[in-house]
Design a protein around this motif. Structure first.
Motif, PDB file in Angstrom:
ATOM      1  N   GLU A 102       0.807  -1.216   0.000  1.00 57.95           N
ATOM      2  CA  GLU A 102       0.000   0.000   0.000  1.00 57.95           C
ATOM      3  C   GLU A 102       0.840   1.265   0.000  1.00 57.95           C
ATOM      4  O   GLU A 102       0.335   2.341  -0.293  1.00 57.95           O
ATOM      5  CB  GLU A 102      -0.941  -0.001   1.202  1.00 57.95           C
ATOM      6  N   ASN A 103       2.109   1.130   0.346  1.00 56.57           N
ATOM      7  CA  ASN A 103       3.010   2.281   0.316  1.00 56.57           C
ATOM      8  C   ASN A 103       4.373   1.850  -0.201  1.00 56.57           C
ATOM      9  O   ASN A 103       4.769   0.697  -0.049  1.00 56.57           O
ATOM     10  CB  ASN A 103       3.106   2.957   1.693  1.00 56.57           C
ATOM     11  N   SER A 104       5.072   2.787  -0.804  1.00 53.14           N
ATOM     12  CA  SER A 104       6.398   2.484  -1.359  1.00 53.14           C
ATOM     13  C   SER A 104       7.520   2.913  -0.425  1.00 53.14           C
ATOM     14  O   SER A 104       8.649   2.469  -0.579  1.00 53.14           O
ATOM     15  CB  SER A 104       6.580   3.167  -2.716  1.00 53.14           C
ATOM     16  N   GLU A 105       7.199   3.784   0.520  1.00 56.98           N
ATOM     17  CA  GLU A 105       8.174   4.187   1.528  1.00 56.98           C
ATOM     18  C   GLU A 105       7.444   4.775   2.727  1.00 56.98           C
ATOM     19  O   GLU A 105       6.332   5.279   2.607  1.00 56.98           O
ATOM     20  CB  GLU A 105       9.188   5.197   0.983  1.00 56.98           C
ATOM     21  N   VAL A 106       8.088   4.669   3.882  1.00 52.48           N
ATOM     22  CA  VAL A 106       7.592   5.269   5.108  1.00 52.48           C
ATOM     23  C   VAL A 106       8.728   6.112   5.653  1.00 52.48           C
ATOM     24  O   VAL A 106       9.855   5.628   5.779  1.00 52.48           O
ATOM     25  CB  VAL A 106       7.146   4.192   6.118  1.00 52.48           C
ATOM     26  N   VAL A 107       8.445   7.380   5.948  1.00 56.61           N
ATOM     27  CA  VAL A 107       9.504   8.308   6.360  1.00 56.61           C
ATOM     28  C   VAL A 107       9.089   9.117   7.578  1.00 56.61           C
ATOM     29  O   VAL A 107       7.908   9.407   7.772  1.00 56.61           O
ATOM     30  CB  VAL A 107       9.882   9.281   5.221  1.00 56.61           C
ATOM     31  N   TRP A 108      10.088   9.460   8.384  1.00 57.66           N
ATOM     32  CA  TRP A 108       9.912  10.456   9.438  1.00 57.66           C
ATOM     33  C   TRP A 108      10.341  11.780   8.814  1.00 57.66           C
ATOM     34  O   TRP A 108      11.486  11.936   8.423  1.00 57.66           O
ATOM     35  CB  TRP A 108      10.790  10.144  10.642  1.00 57.66           C
ATOM     36  N   MET A 109       9.411  12.713   8.684  1.00 58.79           N
ATOM     37  CA  MET A 109       9.707  14.004   8.050  1.00 58.79           C
ATOM     38  C   MET A 109       9.509  15.121   9.073  1.00 58.79           C
ATOM     39  O   MET A 109       8.527  15.118   9.824  1.00 58.79           O
ATOM     40  CB  MET A 109       8.770  14.216   6.856  1.00 58.79           C
ATOM     41  N   ASP A 110      10.423  16.072   9.074  1.00 62.26           N
ATOM     42  CA  ASP A 110      10.290  17.237   9.928  1.00 62.26           C
ATOM     43  C   ASP A 110       8.916  17.859   9.690  1.00 62.26           C
ATOM     44  O   ASP A 110       8.503  18.037   8.538  1.00 62.26           O
ATOM     45  CB  ASP A 110      11.409  18.239   9.609  1.00 62.26           C
ATOM     46  N   THR A 111       8.198  18.195  10.772  1.00 63.81           N
ATOM     47  CA  THR A 111       6.834  18.704  10.609  1.00 63.81           C
ATOM     48  C   THR A 111       6.789  19.996   9.795  1.00 63.81           C
ATOM     49  O   THR A 111       5.870  20.178   8.986  1.00 63.81           O
ATOM     50  CB  THR A 111       6.154  18.932  11.978  1.00 63.81           C
ATOM     51  N   THR A 112       7.769  20.855   9.970  1.00 58.86           N
ATOM     52  CA  THR A 112       7.804  22.108   9.202  1.00 58.86           C
ATOM     53  C   THR A 112       7.957  21.815   7.712  1.00 58.86           C
ATOM     54  O   THR A 112       7.284  22.425   6.874  1.00 58.86           O
ATOM     55  CB  THR A 112       8.957  23.009   9.691  1.00 58.86           C
ATOM     56  N   GLU A 113       8.816  20.860   7.369  1.00 59.40           N
ATOM     57  CA  GLU A 113       8.990  20.459   5.965  1.00 59.40           C
ATOM     58  C   GLU A 113       7.720  19.835   5.409  1.00 59.40           C
ATOM     59  O   GLU A 113       7.328  20.116   4.274  1.00 59.40           O
ATOM     60  CB  GLU A 113      10.152  19.475   5.836  1.00 59.40           C
ATOM     61  N   ALA A 114       7.072  18.982   6.200  1.00 59.11           N
ATOM     62  CA  ALA A 114       5.853  18.308   5.745  1.00 59.11           C
ATOM     63  C   ALA A 114       4.763  19.324   5.407  1.00 59.11           C
ATOM     64  O   ALA A 114       4.031  19.158   4.429  1.00 59.11           O
ATOM     65  CB  ALA A 114       5.359  17.334   6.804  1.00 59.11           C
ATOM     66  N   LEU A 115       4.669  20.378   6.211  1.00 57.77           N
ATOM     67  CA  LEU A 115       3.638  21.397   5.975  1.00 57.77           C
ATOM     68  C   LEU A 115       3.914  22.230   4.729  1.00 57.77           C
ATOM     69  O   LEU A 115       3.011  22.893   4.215  1.00 57.77           O
ATOM     70  CB  LEU A 115       3.494  22.295   7.203  1.00 57.77           C
ATOM     71  N   LYS A 116       5.135  22.169   4.200  1.00 56.24           N
ATOM     72  CA  LYS A 116       5.500  22.898   2.980  1.00 56.24           C
ATOM     73  C   LYS A 116       5.604  21.995   1.752  1.00 56.24           C
ATOM     74  O   LYS A 116       5.592  22.484   0.626  1.00 56.24           O
ATOM     75  CB  LYS A 116       6.851  23.600   3.176  1.00 56.24           C
TER      76      LYS A 116
END
Length: 155
Positions: A102-116
């Motif tokens: 169902e997904n090709s990758e799972v990542v921990w992303m900085d919340t500020t980066e994710a919002l942009k």
């Protein structure tokens, strides 16, 4: 997915969760449907006999390898055919990894980066913002003869 799993899935009830740890949010790159190629919060459908919190814990573990604990209810969508509940979740344990399906990758992303990030859809961004704000409905204990949960606004 086996025929038994298909028959045991309530396609009108779905859940998702926002897990933030050390300033990073756990996101999965979806491989199908309208979310194909986009980084979204993990979740999925509720099985018959499950309550939403149980489904959320199961889906998170299946899709990401991460065990979580359901927290406050931060979002709820209803329409004529289904509902979708989103929870803030607490990281318990596990190493983030793709389920290869169902997904090709799972990542921990900085919340500020994710919002942009342009590959993170608006709904996911809104749910991240709700989690960061600390608002939502908390689980309130109550007595009943049927399994279920009551969420109320806490002051």
């Amino acid at each position: 997915m086996t025929q038994e799993e298909i028959n045991n899935t309530n396609w009108s009830q779905s859940v998702a969760g926002v897990c933030i740890k050390d300033g990073k949010v756990l996101l999965a790159r979806h491989t199908y449907g309208s979310g194909n190629g986009r980084l979204i919060i993990p979740g999925g459908y509720v099985k018959y006999g499950e309550v939403p919190e149980e489904a959320l814990i199961r889906e998170y573990l299946e899709e990401t390898g991460v065990r979580v604990k359901a927290g406050r209810l931060i979002g709820m969508r209803f329409n004529a055919k289904d509902w979708y509940a989103v929870f803030a979740v607490e990281y318990v344990e596990g190493e983030a990894r793709s389920d290869g399906d169902e997904n090709s990758e799972v990542v921990w992303m900085d919340t500020t980066e994710a919002l942009k990030d342009d590959t993170v859809p608006g709904l996911t961004k809104t749910m991240i913002e709700c989690t960061l704000s600390g608002t939502g409905f908390e689980l309130t204990p109550y007595q009943t003869s049927h399994p279920g949960y009551l969420y109320t606004q806490q002051s």
